[in-house]
Structure formats: structure tokens, C-alpha cells
Design an enzyme around this catalytic site. Structure first.
Site: not given
Length: 159
Positions: A90, A118, A126-127, A153
Site C-alpha cells: 500500500y 475495486n 488488487c490481490h 501467481e
């Protein structure tokens, strides 16, 4: 008027929505809508999700139309710049937003509020946003889904 498409994914049911100008949402934990003839943008988004879940994300080549404030849209654009398999904090996003807005600083909490709103989850990633030390933070779809997406990912995180 938004149109909808139900999509079954490894993280559960997703509800895709689009309006006249593009994709408006990918929602987790929403009831199926069913019926109707799928809009081409919804079909393109579903194909993109197929590739993503197969580990082969493609460039986004269809219109996105998330509804939000100018600040929220700025943050969502910054989220789109986070590459597959990478994460940001963030604080990282706050520094980028401050620079884009010509400010000296920006509140990470303000950024967190925009990230949490989002409407196009997974596609606007956003993850991929973690806490200041790389730790898990909240996720509108549920932490179990965020963990799955990060592991999918290959993104390292602290519990």
C-alpha cells in the site's frame, strides 16, 4: 443497463458485468444471474480469465469501465501496472499516487480504501497488494481466495 455472465473458476463462482462502455465488474460471492445472450465484452473477459487460470495471462484487449471516483480510478490504473507474479505494498501505491497527483505524500490508508472498492477483481489485480512487510491484508473476496490467487501467481507473502 448492465449485462451479466456467470463464470465458474478455481476460486468459486464469479459474476461478470458489463455496460455500454466496457467491463464494469468481476464479483466474487455474488449469486448467479443466468440467462441472456452474452455480450462480446463478457465473452472476452471470460476468455481472459480462462488464460489467467491456466497460468497464461494475456494483455487486456477489451474495454474496462469500472465506476468510481477519479482517485479510485487512479489507484485502479496503478493496480493494472503491477505485473503478473509480482506484488506491491500500500505504501508503494501511495508513493506512486502522490507522484501522479503532484503531492509530497499520500496516505496508505486512502489507497487501501480505493483498493478495497475495486469492482473488477482479479483482472484489476488488487490481490497483488500486500502490507508493508509483505503480509496478507484484507480482501473483499475473502482471504482464502487472495491466498489462492497469490500462490497461483507464485507471489511470496507473510501470513
Amino acid at each position: 443497463m448492465d449485462l451479466y455472465l456467470d463464470y465458474e473458476s478455481p476460486v468459486g463462482h464469479l459474476l461478470l458485468s458489463c455496460g455500454e462502455t466496457g467491463l464494469t465488474g468481476i464479483w466474487m460471492n455474488r449469486p448467479p444471474q443466468g440467462g441472456g445472450s452474452p455480450h462480446p465484452t463478457l465473452l472476452q473477459a471470460a476468455q481472459w480469465l480462462d488464460g489467467y487460470f491456466a497460468g497464461k495471462p494475456a494483455p487486456i484487449d477489451f474495454p474496462l469501465a469500472p465506476q468510481g471516483t477519479p482517485f479510485q480510478r487512479l489507484i485502479w490504473e496503478l493496480l493494472l501496472e503491477i505485473p503478473y507474479g509480482q506484488s506491491r505494498t500500500y505504501g508503494d501505491l501511495a508513493r506512486q499516487a502522490a507522484c501522479a497527483l503532484g503531492r509530497n505524500r499520500m496516505s496508505a490508508q486512502a489507497v487501501g480504501g480505493a483498493v478495497g472498492r475495486n469492482p473488477i477483481s482479479i483482472l484489476i489485480p488488487c490481490h497483488r497488494v500486500l502490507g508493508s512487510r509483505g503480509q496478507l491484508t484484507g480482501y473483499a473476496g475473502g482471504l482464502d481466495k487472495k491466498i489462492w490467487l497469490l500462490r497461483h501467481e507464485g507471489i511470496a507473502f507473510l501470513p
